[in-house]
Every structure is written in C-alpha cells, then in structure tokens.
Write a protein that holds these residues in place. Structure first.
Motif, PDB file in Angstrom:
ATOM      1  N   MET A 154      29.163  20.730  20.542  1.00 35.14           N
ATOM      2  CA  MET A 154      30.160  21.782  20.444  1.00 35.14           C
ATOM      3  C   MET A 154      29.745  23.003  21.275  1.00 35.14           C
ATOM      4  O   MET A 154      30.574  23.726  21.810  1.00 35.14           O
ATOM      5  CB  MET A 154      30.349  22.191  18.976  1.00 35.14           C
ATOM      6  N   GLN A 155      28.406  23.255  21.412  1.00 33.38           N
ATOM      7  CA  GLN A 155      27.906  24.407  22.155  1.00 33.38           C
ATOM      8  C   GLN A 155      26.923  23.950  23.225  1.00 33.38           C
ATOM      9  O   GLN A 155      26.079  23.093  22.981  1.00 33.38           O
ATOM     10  CB  GLN A 155      27.223  25.401  21.220  1.00 33.38           C
ATOM     11  N   ILE A 156      27.048  24.524  24.435  1.00 31.05           N
ATOM     12  CA  ILE A 156      26.144  24.202  25.539  1.00 31.05           C
ATOM     13  C   ILE A 156      25.589  25.498  26.117  1.00 31.05           C
ATOM     14  O   ILE A 156      26.201  26.563  25.983  1.00 31.05           O
ATOM     15  CB  ILE A 156      26.853  23.376  26.641  1.00 31.05           C
ATOM     16  N   THR A 157      24.416  25.422  26.779  1.00 33.84           N
ATOM     17  CA  THR A 157      23.740  26.603  27.313  1.00 33.84           C
ATOM     18  C   THR A 157      23.376  26.381  28.773  1.00 33.84           C
ATOM     19  O   THR A 157      22.948  25.287  29.160  1.00 33.84           O
ATOM     20  CB  THR A 157      22.462  26.894  26.498  1.00 33.84           C
ATOM     21  N   CYS A 158      23.522  27.437  29.589  1.00 36.81           N
ATOM     22  CA  CYS A 158      23.169  27.365  31.024  1.00 36.81           C
ATOM     23  C   CYS A 158      21.651  27.339  31.167  1.00 36.81           C
ATOM     24  O   CYS A 158      20.957  28.265  30.732  1.00 36.81           O
ATOM     25  CB  CYS A 158      23.757  28.564  31.766  1.00 36.81           C
ATOM     26  N   GLY A 159      21.118  26.268  31.772  1.00 36.54           N
ATOM     27  CA  GLY A 159      19.673  26.097  31.912  1.00 36.54           C
ATOM     28  C   GLY A 159      19.132  26.702  33.196  1.00 36.54           C
ATOM     29  O   GLY A 159      19.884  27.058  34.114  1.00 36.54           O
ATOM     30  N   PRO A 160      17.800  26.844  33.299  1.00 38.16           N
ATOM     31  CA  PRO A 160      17.169  27.457  34.481  1.00 38.16           C
ATOM     32  C   PRO A 160      17.366  26.663  35.769  1.00 38.16           C
ATOM     33  O   PRO A 160      17.140  27.181  36.854  1.00 38.16           O
ATOM     34  CB  PRO A 160      15.685  27.526  34.092  1.00 38.16           C
ATOM     35  N   ASP A 161      17.772  25.391  35.652  1.00 39.65           N
ATOM     36  CA  ASP A 161      18.019  24.580  36.849  1.00 39.65           C
ATOM     37  C   ASP A 161      19.479  24.616  37.281  1.00 39.65           C
ATOM     38  O   ASP A 161      19.894  23.877  38.181  1.00 39.65           O
ATOM     39  CB  ASP A 161      17.591  23.133  36.588  1.00 39.65           C
ATOM     40  N   GLY A 162      20.273  25.489  36.643  1.00 41.94           N
ATOM     41  CA  GLY A 162      21.680  25.590  37.002  1.00 41.94           C
ATOM     42  C   GLY A 162      22.546  24.511  36.387  1.00 41.94           C
ATOM     43  O   GLY A 162      23.712  24.353  36.760  1.00 41.94           O
ATOM     44  N   GLN A 163      21.997  23.746  35.416  1.00 42.86           N
ATOM     45  CA  GLN A 163      22.733  22.688  34.740  1.00 42.86           C
ATOM     46  C   GLN A 163      22.955  23.069  33.272  1.00 42.86           C
ATOM     47  O   GLN A 163      22.127  23.733  32.659  1.00 42.86           O
ATOM     48  CB  GLN A 163      21.970  21.355  34.824  1.00 42.86           C
ATOM     49  N   TRP A 164      24.091  22.621  32.723  1.00 45.16           N
ATOM     50  CA  TRP A 164      24.379  22.896  31.314  1.00 45.16           C
ATOM     51  C   TRP A 164      23.563  21.970  30.424  1.00 45.16           C
ATOM     52  O   TRP A 164      23.417  20.789  30.722  1.00 45.16           O
ATOM     53  CB  TRP A 164      25.869  22.715  31.032  1.00 45.16           C
ATOM     54  N   GLN A 165      23.016  22.532  29.360  1.00 51.87           N
ATOM     55  CA  GLN A 165      22.195  21.761  28.423  1.00 51.87           C
ATOM     56  C   GLN A 165      22.758  21.938  27.009  1.00 51.87           C
ATOM     57  O   GLN A 165      22.843  23.082  26.544  1.00 51.87           O
ATOM     58  CB  GLN A 165      20.749  22.253  28.468  1.00 51.87           C
ATOM     59  N   PRO A 166      23.102  20.823  26.303  1.00 48.19           N
ATOM     60  CA  PRO A 166      23.258  19.465  26.855  1.00 48.19           C
ATOM     61  C   PRO A 166      24.486  19.412  27.771  1.00 48.19           C
ATOM     62  O   PRO A 166      25.131  20.434  27.995  1.00 48.19           O
ATOM     63  CB  PRO A 166      23.433  18.602  25.610  1.00 48.19           C
TER      64      PRO A 166
END
Length: 473
Positions: free
Chosen positions: A193-205
């Motif tokens: 339901m919730q995703i976070t912007c990661g340091p590699d520029g990819q959404w996690q999960p």
C-alpha cells in the motif's frame, strides 16, 4: 420499631454509599500532544465528579474534541481533545526551480530549493517553518554560466492504473519520500500500500497494481446447503485466518474466522462468518491502527509526534543549549515504539584559550550553555570583550581578551623642550607642557595629554623661527 433485618439493610446501604463517595482518582493521565492545565499539575487526588482540563502543546492547535475529563467512580474518562501541528502551508513559486518539502510543513520543518538544470541556488537554499510563517531568505535560482547543476537522485512518480494516489501530484520525488495507494471501487490492491523512494532512484518495494475485484457469484451449494470458499471482503486490514485459506468446501453452519493485519487491533464487530444455506454471512469486524501511546519523557527536551498510532513517528527535539544523544526518531510498530528514549545532553564549550588577562570569577569546567567568564587586567589595558559566554553551538561567543600596555611615545618636537621626566613611554592621562627654544614661537597647544588609545591630544605643536613667524605675520 425497626427490626434487626432493617437495621442491617440500612447499615449496608450506608456503607455502600460511603464506599462510592470514597472512590477517588489519582493524578490524571498523560496524553501525547497535550499538556495538563498548570493549576492541576501539582494535585495528586481528585473526588468523584471532579473535572480537569488539558491544553494543546506548543506548536499544536486544537482541531476538535473536549478539553476536559471527569473523575468517575475512581477512573478518569477518556480525553477526546484533538491537537494538530501548526503548519506554514505552501512556500510559493520558485522561478527556474521548485520547492521540496521536508514533510508536512509543520513548525520546525524546512522547505528546500531545487533548481532546474543549468541553474544553481543563490542564498541559503532553504527556509524554516516558524510560528510567524516561513522564515529565512527566500532562495532564488540563477544561471550557472552554462554549467549544469549537480543532479540529485530522484524517483519518477509511478502511474498505477485504477488507483488513488495519496501524496500530491509532484512529478518527481526525492530520496525518502513516500507514496500510498488505494484502489478505485471494483478493484483490489496487489502489492504494498505504501512505497518509498530509495537512494538508487527506485521505489521500494516496487509499485503495486490495482486488479479487478473477483466477480461475486453465488457460492456453489451442496446437497446439504453448504458453501464454497468465502469470497474476499472489502473490510480494510482484515484477512481470513490461515487455516481456512486453503479450504474450498464448507457445510451449512460452519464458521470461519478473520484477524486484523499486523499493527491493527479489533475495534468492534464480530470476526466470524457463518455458512448459512449456501451463503456466507456478512463480516462486521472493524480494525483500527494500534495505539502506541506516549513515546517517553525526555529531560531537557520533548517528542514531536506525527501521531501515536501504528506507522506514526515520534521525533525528539532538545531544548536550546542541549544536543541529542542516541537515535532521534522512534517508530510506532506492532509491539510499540521501537528503540529507546534518547537523551538531551547539555552543550559543553572547551577550555578557553590562554591569555594574560585575569579571570574575575573562577569558573570550574564543564562550561555548559550560557556559562560566562569575566576578565580584568592588573597591569595594562583590557583589549577585547570583558566577558565571554558559552553559546548553544558549543563555542565561545568571542576569543578571550588580552592585557596590553598602552602609552604615548616621547613628544619630540623640533626646537622644543619640556620639564619633567623623559621616558620611553608616557602613561595614559599624563599631561605635559611644552616650551619652544629661544628664537622660536609656538604654533599649536603648549599643553598635551596622552589618551587611552596612545595618542597625544589635541595634537603635537610646532616651533617656528620668530623671523618666519614675523614674515607670515
């Protein structure tokens, strides 16, 4: 005349009434984002029927509910006062760039300037939300002579068909930003339901999908009025207990059980569905986020809450002159707040530099915030501030002063002399009378004084020949 039984009954009633009247309440409970009215803080006992009042903490405003609780039969009623953080709102438009908000524009949070390619930030690059609004110099984006600005790692906002995205319509997100999704009616969420912007520029999960909800069909009925597998329910954060998930056939009268997701607790309704003549009864279970309550007391500081329920955070903020030791943020998890309560430790300044000035008040270390040291000179003049103090940043307000001998050199004037001692250095406030030699006349003052700055005042005179003086006469 009363009978023995009547007397016993009356005595029992009196004792019962006395016991009811005697049930008192201890000190009121503590609630996050609120504080007890000062006049009730020192009170430790309250009678049944007494009321106490709460206020919203600093940087919070009242958004609803009642500010009072009552002592009822030895217990306090529940506080319904709602306090929301004060916000600064939109910071405005930034030509040739955009603003990136730290979180929700609450007091104490910052908004950062991000310039378009080919532009750089002029100024501090951020503003801080204060009670009076956005504080600090408004940044600007200026051309960088054709040299592109450093590229910041960002994540493009994902497109999830048939979803409702919570978190605004910003095209790009910086590292650490989060998005949450819910599906439109007729679709169900497949993924997080919730995703976070990661340091590699990819959404996690990875971003979720919204898939069509299964078409409701009547469960197949057996000859005894049984049911097939229960159809999915739309109740949020509720799932079928695992032991029933793989079962496909149920007899009439069979029950299945549901449970709340991790971090959620039952808030009403029944967790049971029953197979009745081939149809499953409606599920009435409701689940709410689990409460974590107060995150703890911090001496010389306090917690700033985004909320006190599962998924919320509590961030420690130290008072001025104190610095945080330990992890500042605690997260509300399924088993309560994670981590430990951090410590706010007093800022300490180092030993001041050695100087020939003498300390007036002997102050032993440690030198904590606002500690002041005063200086004086037994010989010479004090150069610099007579007092320095330890600032909130752990540095001294200034370098220590020094003692210097300040005086005036001999007042050598051609064709002149003075009476008294001839010294290498004359002391401040010393006055000398000068006389011109025979055949010379004086131009200027014949009495001069040495100032505290080491200068002769008002000025040195001149001695000129009488003839020269006569011709100019």
């Amino acid at each position: 005349m009363r009978t023995v039984g009547q007397n016993i009954l009356l005595l029992s009633c009196a004792l019962f009434a006395s016991a009811q009247l005697g049930k008192k309440c201890s000190a009121p409970l503590k609630y996050p984002t609120t504080t007890l009215d000062p006049k009730f803080i020192s009170m430790q006992s309250f009678n049944s029927g007494d009321k106490v009042f709460y206020r919203c903490e600093e940087d919070f405003t009242r958004s609803g509910g009642s500010s009072s609780v009552s002592c009822e039969d030895g217990k306090w009623s529940k506080l319904t006062l709602k306090c929301e953080k004060q916000t600064c709102g939109n910071a405005g438009d930034l030509p040739n760039g955009h603003f990136v908000y730290e979180r929700e524009t609450y007091i104490g949070e910052r908004v950062y300037a991000r310039c378009n390619k080919g532009y750089v930030v002029k100024g501090t690059g951020f503003m801080t939300c204060k009670k009076s609004g956005w504080s600090g110099e408004f940044p600007s984006c200026v051309e960088r002579d054709g040299v592109p600005s450093p590229v910041e790692t960002t994540c493009s906002t994902p497109s999830v068909d048939n979803s409702v995205q919570n978190g605004g319509d910003v095209v790009v997100r910086r590292v650490g930003d989060s998005l949450s999704f819910t599906c439109r009616q007729g679709f169900q969420l497949d993924g997080a339901m919730q995703i976070t912007c990661g340091p590699d520029g990819q959404w996690q999960p990875r971003p979720p999908r919204c898939l069509p909800s299964p078409v409701k069909t009547e469960a197949p009925r057996s000859t005894d009025g049984g049911c097939g597998a229960p159809e999915p329910v739309k109740v949020s954060h509720v799932n079928l207990v695992d032991r029933f998930a793989a079962m496909k056939e149920f007899s009439s009268g069979d029950k299945v059980y549901y449970a709340c997701d991790v971090g959620y607790v039952a808030a009403g309704g029944s967790r049971i569905r029953r197979c009745s003549n081939g149809i499953w009864t409606k599920l009435t279970l409701k689940c709410e986020r689990k409460l974590c309550g107060h995150a703890g007391e911090i001496k010389n500081g306090r917690f700033m809450y985004s909320g006190i329920e599962f998924g919320d955070t509590a961030t420690a903020k130290c008072n001025e002159g104190f610095q945080i030791i330990g992890k500042a943020t605690r997260n509300c998890l399924a088993n309560g707040w994670d981590g430990r309560v951090p410590v706010c430790e007093a800022v300490v300044c180092p030993e001041p530099k050695v100087t020939n000035a003498i300390r007036r008040d002997v102050q032993e270390p440690p030198y904590t915030y606002r500690t002041a040291i005063r200086y004086e000179c037994h010989v010479g003049t004090l150069v610099g501030p007579y007092e320095i103090w330890c600032t909130k940043n752990g540095t001294w307000s200034s370098s220590p002063p020094a003692c210097r001998e300040i005086g005036c050199p001999p007042p050598n004037v051609d064709h002149a002399y003075w009476m008294g001692a001839h010294k290498k250095m004359h002391e401040p406030m010393e006055t000398i009378s000068i006389e011109c030699s025979r055949g010379y006349a004086m131009r200027g003052p014949n009495s001069i004084s040495c100032s505290r700055e080491g200068k002769w005042l008002p000025r040195l005179p001149q001695c000129v020949p009488y003839r020269s003086n006569w011709r100019r006469g």
